[in-house]
Design a protein around this motif. Structure first.
Motif, short mmCIF file in Angstrom:
data_model
loop_
_atom_site.label_atom_id
_atom_site.label_comp_id
_atom_site.label_asym_id
_atom_site.label_seq_id
_atom_site.Cartn_x
_atom_site.Cartn_y
_atom_site.Cartn_z
N GLY A 1 0.81 -1.23 0.00
CA GLY A 1 0.00 0.00 0.00
C GLY A 1 0.84 1.27 0.00
O GLY A 1 0.30 2.38 -0.12
N GLY A 2 2.16 1.13 0.11
CA GLY A 2 3.04 2.31 0.14
C GLY A 2 3.40 2.78 -1.27
O GLY A 2 3.13 2.10 -2.27
N TYR A 3 4.04 3.95 -1.32
CA TYR A 3 4.33 4.61 -2.60
C TYR A 3 5.84 4.64 -2.91
O TYR A 3 6.66 4.78 -1.99
CB TYR A 3 3.86 6.05 -2.57
CG TYR A 3 2.35 6.19 -2.54
CD1 TYR A 3 1.62 6.26 -3.71
CD2 TYR A 3 1.67 6.25 -1.32
CE1 TYR A 3 0.23 6.38 -3.70
CE2 TYR A 3 0.28 6.37 -1.29
CZ TYR A 3 -0.42 6.43 -2.48
OH TYR A 3 -1.78 6.55 -2.46
N VAL A 4 6.15 4.57 -4.20
CA VAL A 4 7.53 4.79 -4.66
C VAL A 4 7.50 5.94 -5.67
O VAL A 4 6.79 5.86 -6.68
CB VAL A 4 8.13 3.54 -5.33
CG1 VAL A 4 9.60 3.80 -5.70
CG2 VAL A 4 8.02 2.32 -4.42
N TRP B 1 3.66 -3.64 -8.51
CA TRP B 1 3.12 -2.33 -8.19
C TRP B 1 2.21 -1.85 -9.32
O TRP B 1 2.14 -2.50 -10.37
CB TRP B 1 4.23 -1.32 -7.89
CG TRP B 1 5.26 -1.07 -8.98
CD1 TRP B 1 5.19 -1.38 -10.31
CD2 TRP B 1 6.53 -0.43 -8.80
NE1 TRP B 1 6.32 -0.99 -10.96
CE2 TRP B 1 7.16 -0.39 -10.07
CE3 TRP B 1 7.19 0.13 -7.72
CZ2 TRP B 1 8.41 0.18 -10.25
CZ3 TRP B 1 8.43 0.70 -7.91
CH2 TRP B 1 9.03 0.71 -9.17
N ALA B 2 1.52 -0.73 -9.08
CA ALA B 2 0.66 -0.15 -10.11
C ALA B 2 1.05 1.31 -10.29
O ALA B 2 1.41 1.99 -9.33
CB ALA B 2 -0.80 -0.23 -9.67
N LEU C 1 5.05 8.03 -10.10
CA LEU C 1 4.58 7.57 -8.79
C LEU C 1 3.93 6.20 -8.96
O LEU C 1 2.99 6.04 -9.76
CB LEU C 1 3.58 8.56 -8.18
CG LEU C 1 3.20 8.25 -6.74
CD1 LEU C 1 4.39 8.46 -5.79
CD2 LEU C 1 2.02 9.11 -6.27
N TYR C 2 4.45 5.22 -8.21
CA TYR C 2 3.91 3.86 -8.23
C TYR C 2 3.44 3.48 -6.83
O TYR C 2 3.92 4.04 -5.84
CB TYR C 2 4.97 2.85 -8.73
CG TYR C 2 5.09 2.84 -10.24
CD1 TYR C 2 5.69 3.89 -10.91
CD2 TYR C 2 4.57 1.79 -10.99
CE1 TYR C 2 5.78 3.90 -12.30
CE2 TYR C 2 4.66 1.79 -12.38
CZ TYR C 2 5.26 2.84 -13.03
OH TYR C 2 5.35 2.85 -14.40
N ARG C 3 2.49 2.53 -6.77
CA ARG C 3 2.00 2.10 -5.47
C ARG C 3 2.01 0.58 -5.38
O ARG C 3 1.56 -0.11 -6.32
CB ARG C 3 0.56 2.62 -5.26
CG ARG C 3 0.09 2.37 -3.86
CD ARG C 3 -1.23 3.04 -3.58
NE ARG C 3 -1.45 3.03 -2.14
CZ ARG C 3 -2.57 3.33 -1.55
NH1 ARG C 3 -3.62 3.71 -2.27
NH2 ARG C 3 -2.69 3.27 -0.23
N ARG C 4 2.49 0.08 -4.25
CA ARG C 4 2.47 -1.39 -4.04
C ARG C 4 1.06 -1.82 -3.70
O ARG C 4 0.32 -1.08 -3.02
CB ARG C 4 3.40 -1.77 -2.88
CG ARG C 4 4.86 -1.72 -3.28
CD ARG C 4 5.69 -2.58 -2.37
NE ARG C 4 5.31 -3.99 -2.46
CZ ARG C 4 5.72 -4.95 -1.64
NH1 ARG C 4 6.51 -4.66 -0.63
NH2 ARG C 4 5.34 -6.19 -1.79
#
Ligand SMILES: C[S@@+](CC[C@H](N)C(=O)[O-])C[C@H]1O[C@@H](n2cnc3c(N)ncnc32)[C@H](O)[C@@H]1O
Length: 232
Positions: free
Chosen positions: A160-163, A193-194, A222-225
């Motif tokens: 649910g975290g971001y990269v 990730w998405a 910006l990607y999100r797990r």
């Protein structure tokens, strides 16, 4: 050299002097020598990547910002944490391969923890799945952080975290950018990730190469797990 006496031409010469560096060690040695003047010099370049990345993260992050743990990869002197702090984030861990940069980040007082590490040669020195946000600004480019390191950035992030990642879109970085985007897509296909947002920015920073003038463009990704799936 003080901010008052430095000029765009001097900054350009400093950066072009690093283009001959062929090894990562030479690159981080260059950052060691640039560290003291880095903040004032990148201001002359109108370097906005730290604030663009922080704005992007802030516009999507809906959790508790004070409690969130942010991993600032290639933190340099701390410009990204400084920007993220203005958006309410308060807990930062920094990593960089340049000792002088890490020392200045330490002096900024923004980081709870700082680690010296050469990415691409050593594994990311953190526990996997620990960070609410992982951010890397200004170092995903040719001769700096190899593309494959983005897999480690993803692993370091909580479900649910971001990269958030940035790269330049100028002549010398075209091949690297294509390889990076191919890896980001591949990881999305693998379900790691998405993609949340990709923002292309025209006036990223002032051009310094002999082949370009005006401003070069750049990109914020910006990607999100995925969240953990709970069985009923
Ligand atoms: C352009 S500066 C960006 C610093 C900061 N993120 C910012 O936006 O101001 C690039 C930083 O990446 C670090 N760096 C480059 N390649 C690296 C590598 N392979 N491993 C660790 N640090 C690296 C340099 O030491 C430098 O501090």
């Amino acid at each position: 050299m003080s901010a008052a006496t430095n000029t765009f031409e001097n900054v350009k010469a400093t950066i072009l002097s690093a283009h001959k560096n062929s090894t990562l060690k030479e690159k981080t040695d260059f950052y060691d020598s640039w560290a003291e003047n880095y903040d004032q010099d990148v201001a002359i370049l109108d370097y906005r990547a730290p604030s663009l990345a922080a704005d992007c993260i802030s516009s999507h992050f809906s959790g508790d910002r004070e409690a969130a743990v942010v991993l600032d990869v290639t933190c340099g002197t701390g410009l990204v944490a400084k920007q993220m702090k203005t958006h309410g984030f308060g807990h930062f861990v920094g990593i960089d391969g340049s000792k002088a940069m890490v020392e200045l980040a330490r002096k900024s007082g923004l980081y709870q923890d700082l680690k010296l590490s050469m990415l691409g040669e050593e594994p990311l020195p953190v526990q996997w799945g620990l960070f609410d946000v992982v951010v890397i600004v200004g170092s995903l480019s040719v001769g700096q952080v190899p593309v494959h390191v983005v897999r480690e950035l993803c692993k370091a992030t909580k479900p649910g975290g971001y990269v958030c990642m940035t790269t330049r879109n100028n002549c010398s970085n075209k091949e690297y950018k294509a390889a990076l985007e191919s890896e980001l897509k591949q990881m999305e296909q693998e379900g790691l990730w998405a993609c949340v947002e990709v923002t292309e920015v025209e006036d990223w920073e002032r051009a310094v190469s002999e082949h370009e003038d005006g401003y070069i463009s750049g990109v914020v990704y910006l990607y999100r797990r995925p969240q953990l799936q709970h069985s009923a």
